[in-house]
Design a protein around this motif. Structure first.
Motif, PDB file in Angstrom:
ATOM      1  N   GLY A  55       0.771  -1.258  -0.015  1.00 27.87           N
ATOM      2  CA  GLY A  55      -0.054   0.011  -0.050  1.00 27.87           C
ATOM      3  C   GLY A  55       0.769   1.418   0.057  1.00 27.87           C
ATOM      4  O   GLY A  55       1.968   1.339   0.569  1.00 27.87           O
ATOM      5  N   GLY A  56       0.251   2.369  -0.510  1.00 31.55           N
ATOM      6  CA  GLY A  56       0.992   3.643  -0.736  1.00 31.55           C
ATOM      7  C   GLY A  56       0.618   4.365   0.578  1.00 31.55           C
ATOM      8  O   GLY A  56      -0.744   4.392   0.988  1.00 31.55           O
ATOM      9  N   TRP A 183       3.839  -4.002  -7.173  1.00 25.91           N
ATOM     10  CA  TRP A 183       2.887  -3.285  -7.377  1.00 25.91           C
ATOM     11  C   TRP A 183       2.639  -2.345  -5.923  1.00 25.91           C
ATOM     12  O   TRP A 183       2.958  -2.694  -4.814  1.00 25.91           O
ATOM     13  CB  TRP A 183       1.499  -3.806  -7.475  1.00 25.91           C
ATOM     14  CG  TRP A 183       1.468  -4.814  -8.728  1.00 25.91           C
ATOM     15  CD1 TRP A 183       1.819  -6.131  -8.685  1.00 25.91           C
ATOM     16  CD2 TRP A 183       0.940  -4.490 -10.051  1.00 25.91           C
ATOM     17  NE1 TRP A 183       1.715  -6.641  -9.864  1.00 25.91           N
ATOM     18  CE2 TRP A 183       0.993  -5.540 -10.872  1.00 25.91           C
ATOM     19  CE3 TRP A 183       0.439  -3.409 -10.608  1.00 25.91           C
ATOM     20  CZ2 TRP A 183       0.525  -5.812 -11.988  1.00 25.91           C
ATOM     21  CZ3 TRP A 183       0.057  -3.471 -11.790  1.00 25.91           C
ATOM     22  CH2 TRP A 183       0.237  -4.443 -12.731  1.00 25.91           C
ATOM     23  N   ARG A 184       2.259  -0.961  -6.132  1.00 23.50           N
ATOM     24  CA  ARG A 184       1.919  -0.296  -5.043  1.00 23.50           C
ATOM     25  C   ARG A 184       0.345   0.364  -5.262  1.00 23.50           C
ATOM     26  O   ARG A 184       0.344   0.954  -6.332  1.00 23.50           O
ATOM     27  CB  ARG A 184       2.922   0.712  -4.926  1.00 23.50           C
ATOM     28  CG  ARG A 184       2.814   1.583  -3.542  1.00 23.50           C
ATOM     29  CD  ARG A 184       3.821   2.502  -2.976  1.00 23.50           C
ATOM     30  NE  ARG A 184       4.576   3.116  -4.121  1.00 23.50           N
ATOM     31  CZ  ARG A 184       5.778   3.569  -4.135  1.00 23.50           C
ATOM     32  NH1 ARG A 184       6.719   2.905  -3.336  1.00 23.50           N
ATOM     33  NH2 ARG A 184       6.354   4.238  -5.308  1.00 23.50           N
ATOM     34  N   PHE A 204      -4.809   4.653  -7.108  1.00 26.68           N
ATOM     35  CA  PHE A 204      -3.763   4.987  -7.779  1.00 26.68           C
ATOM     36  C   PHE A 204      -2.775   3.676  -7.803  1.00 26.68           C
ATOM     37  O   PHE A 204      -2.295   3.426  -6.658  1.00 26.68           O
ATOM     38  CB  PHE A 204      -2.963   6.070  -7.450  1.00 26.68           C
ATOM     39  CG  PHE A 204      -1.769   6.596  -8.170  1.00 26.68           C
ATOM     40  CD1 PHE A 204      -1.994   6.787  -9.416  1.00 26.68           C
ATOM     41  CD2 PHE A 204      -0.249   6.573  -7.745  1.00 26.68           C
ATOM     42  CE1 PHE A 204      -0.866   7.239 -10.394  1.00 26.68           C
ATOM     43  CE2 PHE A 204       0.803   6.780  -8.515  1.00 26.68           C
ATOM     44  CZ  PHE A 204       0.527   7.288  -9.834  1.00 26.68           C
ATOM     45  N   VAL A 205      -2.488   2.950  -8.913  1.00 24.64           N
ATOM     46  CA  VAL A 205      -1.960   1.626  -8.775  1.00 24.64           C
ATOM     47  C   VAL A 205      -0.506   1.875  -9.767  1.00 24.64           C
ATOM     48  O   VAL A 205      -0.626   2.354 -10.984  1.00 24.64           O
ATOM     49  CB  VAL A 205      -2.757   0.545  -9.774  1.00 24.64           C
ATOM     50  CG1 VAL A 205      -2.150  -0.849 -10.081  1.00 24.64           C
ATOM     51  CG2 VAL A 205      -4.130   0.512  -8.967  1.00 24.64           C
ATOM     52  N   GLU A 206       0.581   1.609  -9.082  1.00 26.33           N
ATOM     53  CA  GLU A 206       1.761   1.792  -9.665  1.00 26.33           C
ATOM     54  C   GLU A 206       2.447   0.315  -9.872  1.00 26.33           C
ATOM     55  O   GLU A 206       2.449  -0.350  -8.966  1.00 26.33           O
ATOM     56  CB  GLU A 206       2.795   2.651  -8.656  1.00 26.33           C
ATOM     57  CG  GLU A 206       2.307   3.911  -8.431  1.00 26.33           C
ATOM     58  CD  GLU A 206       3.125   4.229  -7.368  1.00 26.33           C
ATOM     59  OE1 GLU A 206       4.209   5.196  -7.671  1.00 26.33           O
ATOM     60  OE2 GLU A 206       2.645   4.340  -6.224  1.00 26.33           O
ATOM     61  N   LEU A 207       2.883   0.067 -11.171  1.00 19.32           N
ATOM     62  CA  LEU A 207       3.415  -1.043 -11.396  1.00 19.32           C
ATOM     63  C   LEU A 207       4.980  -0.799 -11.144  1.00 19.32           C
ATOM     64  O   LEU A 207       5.700  -0.356 -12.374  1.00 19.32           O
ATOM     65  CB  LEU A 207       3.231  -1.653 -13.023  1.00 19.32           C
ATOM     66  CG  LEU A 207       3.894  -2.914 -13.603  1.00 19.32           C
ATOM     67  CD1 LEU A 207       3.827  -4.097 -12.433  1.00 19.32           C
ATOM     68  CD2 LEU A 207       3.514  -2.980 -15.078  1.00 19.32           C
ATOM     69  N   ILE A 208       5.574  -1.008 -10.369  1.00 19.46           N
ATOM     70  CA  ILE A 208       7.178  -0.484  -9.532  1.00 19.46           C
ATOM     71  C   ILE A 208       8.191  -1.413 -10.535  1.00 19.46           C
ATOM     72  O   ILE A 208       9.098  -0.857 -11.140  1.00 19.46           O
ATOM     73  CB  ILE A 208       7.321  -0.649  -8.258  1.00 19.46           C
ATOM     74  CG1 ILE A 208       6.257   0.319  -7.875  1.00 19.46           C
ATOM     75  CG2 ILE A 208       8.774  -0.336  -8.043  1.00 19.46           C
ATOM     76  CD1 ILE A 208       6.219   0.411  -6.307  1.00 19.46           C
ATOM     77  N   ARG A 209       7.883  -2.791 -10.850  1.00 16.53           N
ATOM     78  CA  ARG A 209       8.657  -3.654 -11.260  1.00 16.53           C
ATOM     79  C   ARG A 209       7.900  -4.885 -12.056  1.00 16.53           C
ATOM     80  O   ARG A 209       6.794  -5.277 -11.904  1.00 16.53           O
ATOM     81  CB  ARG A 209       9.734  -4.454 -10.516  1.00 16.53           C
ATOM     82  CG  ARG A 209      10.735  -5.412 -11.012  1.00 16.53           C
ATOM     83  CD  ARG A 209      11.424  -6.267  -9.922  1.00 16.53           C
ATOM     84  NE  ARG A 209      12.696  -7.163 -10.877  1.00 16.53           N
ATOM     85  CZ  ARG A 209      12.277  -8.270 -11.147  1.00 16.53           C
ATOM     86  NH1 ARG A 209      11.018  -8.997 -11.055  1.00 16.53           N
ATOM     87  NH2 ARG A 209      13.202  -9.034 -11.737  1.00 16.53           N
TER      88      ARG A 209
END
Length: 251
Positions: A55-56, A183-184, A204-209
């Motif tokens: 989670g962010g 993911w975050r 807000f979904v971040e694909l970090i890797r």
């Protein structure tokens, strides 16, 4: 001479085959959101792999958005789901709202994270679960590599939900792991309604890797009762960006 897109994709497929060795590919689980699936090399989350989500913001501690994101993924698999925790604060009705029926979930409450990792690994090795979820604060490269290899062998999808007891500890998420994707997920204000009430939650979904892919971020509507995400109405009709790796292939 630059590679054509079809040749580039064929090369990627051959590399994946070589990396898999004798293992039979387990397929993918698409999100059915074109903008999101286009960022994943095979058009969805790899089955038989470990995926990591955190989670962010305040969600790094409460883990609510990350857990619901994982629940939506697990809901779209077949078979029972093993969910491993060390803190007994999982709210089953919320998982139901994300599409994951309590009738499918087997809960394991471990005394510590060492016990949780053992249960996580055994669940993946069993091969009879649609998904195995483990809520962890620490995940070393060694431990994540073991989970990834076991998932590859069994074909089961593993979801590591990262949670910390203090906000400052969330910096650990910057340490590398062997997860196929990371993911975050951060909660956003819910969708506005024309009448009084609370609209559908947004993230807000971040694909970090992403192994063999690129980073990306998305504004999405949270999982519905079928476990599916959606683009908000004001974004749904936009054309999404061509993935960076596809652009390089024809440059």
């Amino acid at each position: 001479m630059p590679l054509a897109p079809s040749a580039f994709q064929a090369l990627r497929t051959e590399i994946a085959r070589i990396e898999a060795g004798r293992r039979t590919p387990s397929g993918v689980l698409p999100f059915d959101v074109a903008a999101l699936d286009a960022r994943l090399p095979s058009g969805g989350l790899a089955l038989g792999a470990l995926h990591e989500v955190a989670g962010g913001g305040d969600g790094a501690v409460n883990g609510a958005a990350a857990a619901l994101f994982a629940a939506g993924i697990a809901a779209r698999t077949q078979g029972p789901v093993l969910w491993c925790v060390t803190r007994p604060d999982l709210f089953a009705p919320a998982l139901e709202q994300a599409g994951l029926s309590s009738n499918r979930v087997i809960y394991v409450e471990a005394g510590d994270e060492a016990g949780l990792l053992a249960a996580f690994e055994d669940g993946l090795r069993h091969g009879g679960f649609g998904a195995v979820v483990g809520e962890l604060s620490r995940l070393s490269m060694t431990a994540s590599r073991r989970l990834q290899l076991v998932a590859e062998d069994s074909g089961c999808i593993g979801l590591a939900v990262r949670r910390w007891r203090r906000q400052a500890e969330a910096a650990d998420f910057g340490q590398p792991t062997a997860a196929s994707t990371r993911w975050r997920v951060t909660a956003l204000p819910s969708a506005p309604l024309p009448v009084a009430g609370v609209g559908r939650a947004r993230w807000f979904v971040e694909l970090i890797r992403c192994r063999a892919g690129d980073c990306a971020d998305f504004e999405l509507e949270a999982c519905d009762e079928t476990g599916r995400l959606a683009l908000p109405a004001h974004l749904a009709d936009r054309s999404f960006e061509t993935p960076a790796w596809a652009g390089r292939a024809v440059a």
